[in-house]
Motif scaffolding. Structure first.
Motif, mmCIF file in Angstrom:
data_model
loop_
_atom_site.group_PDB
_atom_site.id
_atom_site.type_symbol
_atom_site.label_atom_id
_atom_site.label_comp_id
_atom_site.label_asym_id
_atom_site.label_seq_id
_atom_site.Cartn_x
_atom_site.Cartn_y
_atom_site.Cartn_z
ATOM 1 N N ALA A 35 0.747 -9.673 -38.816
ATOM 2 C CA ALA A 35 1.857 -9.237 -37.956
ATOM 3 C C ALA A 35 1.814 -7.725 -37.730
ATOM 4 C CB ALA A 35 3.192 -9.650 -38.574
ATOM 5 N N PHE A 36 1.531 -6.944 -38.785
ATOM 6 C CA PHE A 36 1.521 -5.483 -38.615
ATOM 7 C C PHE A 36 0.256 -5.017 -37.884
ATOM 8 C CE2 PHE A 36 4.990 -5.842 -41.618
ATOM 9 C CZ PHE A 36 5.898 -4.948 -41.074
ATOM 10 N N THR A 74 15.759 -13.759 -36.625
ATOM 11 C CA THR A 74 17.231 -13.711 -36.748
ATOM 12 C C THR A 74 17.680 -14.530 -37.952
ATOM 13 O OG1 THR A 74 17.392 -13.488 -34.355
ATOM 14 C CG2 THR A 74 19.398 -14.166 -35.499
ATOM 15 N N SER A 132 13.505 0.599 -43.573
ATOM 16 C CA SER A 132 12.634 1.442 -42.761
ATOM 17 C C SER A 132 12.048 0.555 -41.675
ATOM 18 C CB SER A 132 11.528 2.055 -43.636
ATOM 19 O OG SER A 132 10.664 2.822 -42.835
ATOM 20 N N TYR A 183 9.526 -7.593 -43.670
ATOM 21 C CA TYR A 183 10.058 -8.653 -42.828
ATOM 22 C C TYR A 183 9.038 -8.896 -41.727
ATOM 23 C CZ TYR A 183 13.680 -10.030 -39.300
ATOM 24 O OH TYR A 183 14.451 -10.622 -38.349
ATOM 25 N N ALA A 185 12.183 -5.749 -33.755
ATOM 26 C CA ALA A 185 12.783 -5.363 -35.036
ATOM 27 C C ALA A 185 13.955 -4.414 -34.791
ATOM 28 C CB ALA A 185 11.733 -4.698 -35.922
ATOM 29 N N GLY A 215 13.682 -16.438 -32.323
ATOM 30 C CA GLY A 215 14.838 -16.641 -33.194
ATOM 31 C C GLY A 215 14.524 -16.811 -34.671
ATOM 32 N N LEU A 236 4.622 -16.416 -32.560
ATOM 33 C CA LEU A 236 5.872 -17.165 -32.770
ATOM 34 C C LEU A 236 7.078 -16.226 -32.786
ATOM 35 C CD1 LEU A 236 4.627 -19.618 -35.567
ATOM 36 C CD2 LEU A 236 4.858 -20.062 -33.126
ATOM 37 N N ASP A 294 8.532 -1.789 -33.620
ATOM 38 C CA ASP A 294 8.604 -3.031 -32.847
ATOM 39 C C ASP A 294 9.978 -3.161 -32.175
ATOM 40 O OD1 ASP A 294 8.562 -5.546 -31.786
ATOM 41 O OD2 ASP A 294 7.588 -6.470 -33.515
ATOM 42 N N PRO A 295 10.003 -3.242 -30.832
ATOM 43 C CA PRO A 295 11.304 -3.346 -30.152
ATOM 44 C C PRO A 295 12.105 -4.558 -30.625
ATOM 45 C CG PRO A 295 9.475 -3.587 -28.575
ATOM 46 C CD PRO A 295 8.877 -3.174 -29.884
ATOM 47 N N TYR A 320 17.896 -4.904 -35.930
ATOM 48 C CA TYR A 320 18.592 -4.010 -36.870
ATOM 49 C C TYR A 320 19.835 -3.395 -36.226
ATOM 50 C CZ TYR A 320 14.173 -4.457 -39.377
ATOM 51 O OH TYR A 320 13.073 -4.950 -40.010
HETATM 52 C C1 LIG Z 1 10.591 -8.000 -36.303
HETATM 53 C C2 LIG Z 1 10.329 -9.481 -36.425
HETATM 54 C C3 LIG Z 1 10.276 -9.913 -37.869
HETATM 55 C C4 LIG Z 1 11.520 -10.214 -35.733
HETATM 56 O O1 LIG Z 1 11.266 -11.588 -35.752
HETATM 57 P P1 LIG Z 1 11.409 -12.433 -34.394
HETATM 58 O O2 LIG Z 1 11.246 -13.852 -34.724
HETATM 59 O O3 LIG Z 1 10.521 -11.839 -33.366
HETATM 60 O O4 LIG Z 1 12.950 -12.095 -34.049
HETATM 61 P P2 LIG Z 1 13.957 -12.831 -33.076
HETATM 62 O O5 LIG Z 1 13.214 -13.661 -32.094
HETATM 63 O O6 LIG Z 1 14.976 -13.521 -33.897
HETATM 64 O O7 LIG Z 1 14.670 -11.589 -32.413
HETATM 65 C C5 LIG Z 1 13.945 -10.703 -31.605
HETATM 66 C C6 LIG Z 1 14.860 -10.109 -30.551
HETATM 67 O O8 LIG Z 1 14.138 -9.202 -29.738
HETATM 68 C C7 LIG Z 1 14.134 -9.653 -28.371
HETATM 69 N N1 LIG Z 1 12.815 -9.307 -27.840
HETATM 70 C C8 LIG Z 1 11.703 -10.037 -27.730
HETATM 71 N N2 LIG Z 1 10.718 -9.306 -27.194
HETATM 72 C C9 LIG Z 1 11.228 -8.083 -26.945
HETATM 73 C C10 LIG Z 1 10.723 -6.885 -26.383
HETATM 74 N N3 LIG Z 1 9.461 -6.807 -25.957
HETATM 75 N N4 LIG Z 1 11.542 -5.816 -26.293
HETATM 76 C C11 LIG Z 1 12.827 -5.877 -26.734
HETATM 77 N N5 LIG Z 1 13.369 -6.999 -27.274
HETATM 78 C C12 LIG Z 1 12.577 -8.069 -27.366
HETATM 79 C C13 LIG Z 1 14.401 -11.134 -28.462
HETATM 80 O O9 LIG Z 1 14.937 -11.637 -27.247
HETATM 81 C C14 LIG Z 1 15.393 -11.176 -29.606
HETATM 82 O O10 LIG Z 1 16.672 -10.699 -29.228
HETATM 83 P P3 LIG Z 1 17.887 -11.717 -28.900
HETATM 84 O O11 LIG Z 1 17.936 -12.689 -30.052
HETATM 85 O O12 LIG Z 1 19.091 -10.865 -28.832
HETATM 86 O O13 LIG Z 1 17.518 -12.385 -27.607
HETATM 87 C C15 LIG Z 1 9.008 -9.889 -35.715
HETATM 88 O O14 LIG Z 1 9.086 -9.633 -34.326
HETATM 89 C C16 LIG Z 1 7.778 -9.239 -36.304
HETATM 90 O O15 LIG Z 1 7.181 -9.788 -37.223
HETATM 91 N N6 LIG Z 1 7.348 -8.042 -35.793
HETATM 92 C C17 LIG Z 1 6.156 -7.380 -36.297
HETATM 93 C C18 LIG Z 1 6.339 -6.848 -37.712
HETATM 94 C C19 LIG Z 1 7.556 -5.959 -37.817
HETATM 95 O O16 LIG Z 1 7.743 -5.042 -37.043
HETATM 96 N N7 LIG Z 1 8.397 -6.239 -38.793
HETATM 97 C C20 LIG Z 1 9.602 -5.493 -39.057
HETATM 98 C C21 LIG Z 1 9.277 -4.425 -40.029
HETATM 99 S S1 LIG Z 1 10.576 -3.288 -40.215
#
Ligand SMILES: CC(C)(COP(=O)(O)OP(=O)(O)OC[C@H]1O[C@@H](n2cnc3c(N)ncnc32)[C@H](O)[C@@H]1OP(=O)(O)O)[C@@H](O)C(=O)NCCC(=O)NCCS
Length: 290
Positions: free
Chosen positions: A21-22, A103, A122, A90, A129, A100, A96, A126-127, A133
């Motif tokens: 993921a990272f 969330t 921290s 996280y 994430a 959601g 995938l 990622d938009p 938050y």
């Molecule tokens: C951060 C992370 C864990 C969130 O998990 P996820 O399953 O993607 O999260 P969700 O789908 O529940 O929520 C993502 C939100 O961003 C929105 N989103 C999706 N793509 C987006 C984009 N390109 N720009 C802005 N928002 C976006 C989604 O619509 C959703 O918002 P909503 O529920 O209000 O509609 C995941 O995206 C991830 O693994 N990212 C890479 C690793 C990372 O950055 N981890 C966090 C470390 S701090």
């Protein structure tokens, strides 16, 4: 999809999912500290796994797995120290994300901190994430980082800094409470076993800094800016080759002053997310143990 407690035997799968993921995130955003997309080294993966096993042990109620049809699709690890809830890390499997899963995982992890007055994490760039938050009520404080090779001619005379030991844990917990409002408690034993500790304890001030095996400043806390700067210089003086000082907030200008004098480059990556707290200072937080 099921959200269930994380077990020790999930840690290897979570580690590899997190690396994927990272890595995918750095491909999207260009990478932290200008390093570009990078896979973890074996050493870094081992450190990640050890830290996560530690959190599953100390905070089983804070560590969660998302599973779909028997396949792990995401995880969140979090912990409580004193009156603060911390999100360690996280991630959701690339491909995938945005559906959601995150969330649901964050809600399960935050339930662990329901009795806490404060919260800290921290955030990556990622938009997805950042959106999660902000919606969860966190204030976002941009993080800066210093990187490069230290100009050795700039290193001042460093006095009153020594190697630390487990005998310094009470002092460090006091400094943690004074700076970030919560002791690291059991996390000091873990950090002591994997990183180098330097301590300064004088009549004019105390502080400590951990330096990791990659030469990164992992964590720093001090009673005043002068002691903090002395410890940062000591960590930099110890380095050979490229260094990184990550996770600097605007509240820690003293660290930027040291970086400029050491001729390091300044960049920006991610955010410190806080609820019910001001950015700690003089303090350099760790990305997961904060
Ligand atoms: C951060 C992370 C864990 C969130 O998990 P996820 O399953 O993607 O999260 P969700 O789908 O529940 O929520 C993502 C939100 O961003 C929105 N989103 C999706 N793509 C987006 C984009 N390109 N720009 C802005 N928002 C976006 C989604 O619509 C959703 O918002 P909503 O529920 O209000 O509609 C995941 O995206 C991830 O693994 N990212 C890479 C690793 C990372 O950055 N981890 C966090 C470390 S701090």
């Amino acid at each position: 999809m099921e959200i269930r407690p994380m077990r020790r035997d999930d840690v290897a799968t979570a580690e590899s999912l997190s690396d994927d993921a990272f890595f995918e995130l750095t491909q999207r955003t260009g990478g932290r500290a200008g390093a570009g997309p990078q896979r973890r080294t074996t050493e870094h993966s081992d450190e990640w796994a050890r830290r996560t096993e530690h959190l599953v042990r100390t905070d089983p109620g804070g560590c969660w797995i998302a599973e779909d049809d028997g396949r792990v699709v995401g995880f969140a690890t979090s912990f409580v120290r004193d009156t603060t809830w911390f999100l360690a890390t996280y991630a959701v499997r690339p491909g995938l994300q945005g559906r959601g899963v995150g969330t649901a995982l964050l809600a399960a992890a935050m339930h662990h901190g329901r009795g806490c007055l404060h919260a800290m994490l921290s955030a990556s760039d990622d938009p997805r994430a950042v959106r999660r938050y902000k919606l969860a009520g966190f204030d976002l404080h941009p993080q800066m980082h210093l990187s490069g090779t230290v100009d050795r001619t700039a290193i001042p005379l460093i006095e009153k800094v020594r190697d630390g030991t487990a005998a310094d844990i009470d002092l460090m917990n006091s400094l943690d409470r004074a700076t970030r409002g919560a002791a690291h408690g059991p996390d000091h034993e873990l950090m002591l076993s994997v990183w180098r500790l330097l301590v300064s304890d004088t009549t004019t001030g105390s502080g400590y800094v951990y330096v990791d095996a990659r030469g990164r400043v992992a964590l720093l806390a001090a009673g005043n800016r002068r002691t903090a700067a002395r410890l940062l210089w000591a960590a930099l003086a110890d380095s050979s080759g490229p260094v990184v000082v990550p996770h600097l907030t605007a509240a820690n200008q003293w660290a930027l002053d040291v970086g400029v004098e050491a001729r390091l480059e300044l960049g920006q990556a991610g955010y410190l997310g806080l609820r019910g707290l001001q950015p700690p200072a003089p303090y350099i937080h760790h990305g997961a143990l904060l």
